[in-house]
Write a protein that holds these residues in place. Structure first.
Motif: not given
Length: 323
Positions: A97-106
Motif C-alpha cells: 500500500d505504501f509503495s502505491r502512494l503517488t509522489a504528491e501524496a508521499f
C-alpha cells in the motif's frame, strides 16, 4: 537519537525539521555526506534533523525476489546514522500500500503532515513515489507549494567512480573488500551467530568459528581473507577485536557442497558457539583452491595465517575496525 517506527511513530506536537530520505544501506561515504549536511543545516536553522528510511528494502516489495545484498543490518545501520549526529531516525514499513502512494501524496503525508519539513536534503539522483515517478525537480515544485525548501548534496566519487550502495555491493561480491572499505569509509562487516560445522578445522589443528549470517547479507566472494573478529560481549563487556583468517567457500579439498564462512581466530582458545560476532574484512589474500590431501592444505593454511598476521600487524592495533 530518537528512534521511531511506523507511520504513527511521530509524536504529537512535533515541530519543524530538516529531513533526508533513503534506504541508506551501507551508510557509505555518499550517505554520510547527505546525512551530515542535513544535520548541519538543521543546526543552522535551530530545528531537529530527521532521517527517514524504510524496512524492508523497497525492491523486495516492488519486485519480490529482487532483494539486494544487505551491506548493513538494521541495528548496525541505526548506530552508524546516530554516530553522524542525527536527532531522529524514522523507520517506515515499506508495504504494498505504501509503495502505491503517488509522489504528491508521499510528500504531503510524510514531509508536510508528519514532519513539518522546513528543508529536505537529498542526493541529485533521489526518486520517490509510486513507480519512482518523483524526482528532485518535482520535489522542489512541491516544496514551493507546501512551504519547504529543497537542497541537494553532491554525489561522492573517487577517480570518477561514484560511491553508491550498488557499487559497494559489486566490490564485495567480487571480493574486493579494500575497494568496498574505501567506499564505506570503514571495513565491510558481516554479522552472524557461530554454529557447529564439520569439525574438520579442529581435526587438522585450525578450529574455526562457522558464522551463520542473514540470508540477504552481502557475503564477499569465495576466498581467503584477513579480518578482525569483533566479540560484542568481550572482556569486561566491551567489544573485543581479534585477528582472524577467514575462509569463504565450499571447502573444495573435502568436496564440500555448502558455502560457508569460517574464521580461524589467531592465538585464541575458547568456545564461541552461540555467540553473535562480526567480521571486519581488511583484505583478500587469495582465491580458494583444491588441494591433494590434508598435508598441502595445512601448509597453505600456515602461510595464510602468517600473511594474515602480517597484514593486520601493518594495520596496527588502533587501525580501522569499523566498530
Amino acid at each position: 537519537m530518537q528512534r521511531w517506527r511506523g507511520l504513527d511513530g511521530v509524536p504529537g506536537g512535533w515541530g519543524r525539521s530538516v529531513v533526508t530520505i533513503g534506504v541508506f544501506d551501507g551508510v557509505h561515504q555518499g550517505h554520510q555526506t547527505i546525512i551530515g549536511y542535513a544535520v548541519k543545516r538543521a543546526r543552522d536553522l535551530g530545528v531537529q534533523s530527521v532521517v527517514v528510511t524504510f524496512d524492508p528494502h523497497p525492491s523486495e516489495v516492488v519486485r519480490p525476489g529482487s532483494h539486494p545484498a544487505v551491506l548493513t543490518e538494521p541495528a548496525r545501520r541505526a548506530d552508524l546514522i546516530e554516530s553522524l549526529g542525527v536527532d531522529v531516525l524514522w523507520v517506515v514499513p515499506f508495504t504494498p500500500d505504501f509503495s502505491r502512494l503517488t509522489a504528491e501524496a508521499f510528500v504531503h503525508n510524510m514531509l508536510v503532515e508528519n514532519l513539518h519539513a522546513a528543508l529536505v536534503v537529498v542526493g541529485e539522483n533521489f526518486r520517490f513515489g509510486h513507480r519512482a515517478a518523483g524526482d528532485v525537480v518535482l520535489l522542489e515544485r512541491l516544496g514551493r507549494t507546501f512551504g519547504f525548501a529543497v537542497e541537494g548534496a553532491p554525489l561522492v566519487a573517487r577517480d570518477d567512480t561514484v560511491f553508491s550502495s550498488t557499487y559497494t555491493r559489486a566490490c564485495v561480491a567480487a571480493g574486493d573488500v579494500t575497494a568496498a572499505a574505501a567506499a564505506l569509509g570503514r571495513p565491510h562487516r558481516l554479522e552472524g551467530v557461530v554454529v557447529r560445522g564439520d569439525q574438520r578445522g579442529r581435526e587438522i589443528g585450525f578450529p574455526t568459528a562457522n558464522l551463520l549470517c542473514h540470508r540477504y547479507a552481502a557475503v564477499p566472494a569465495d576466498g581467503i581473507y584477513a579480518a578482525w573478529m569483533i566479540r560484542h560481549g568481550g572482556r569486561g563487556g566491551q567489544p573485543e577485536r581479534l585477528p582472524a583468517a577467514v575462509s569463504i567457500g565450499t571447502n573444495p579439498t573435502f568436496n564440500g557442497q555448502e558455502r560457508r564462512i569460517e574464521a580461524y581466530v589467531l592465538d585464541f582458545t575458547g568456545d564461541l558457539y552461540g555467540e553473535r560476532l562480526a567480521l571486519d574484512f581488511v583484505t583478500r589474500l587469495r582465491e580458494t583452491r583444491h588441494y591433494d590431501g590434508v598435508g598441502p592444505l595445512v601448509t597453505q593454511i600456515n602461510e595464510d595465517v602468517a600473511q594474515t598476521r602480517e597484514v593486520l600487524l601493518a594495520a596496527g592495533p588502533d587501525g580501522p575496525s569499523g566498530a
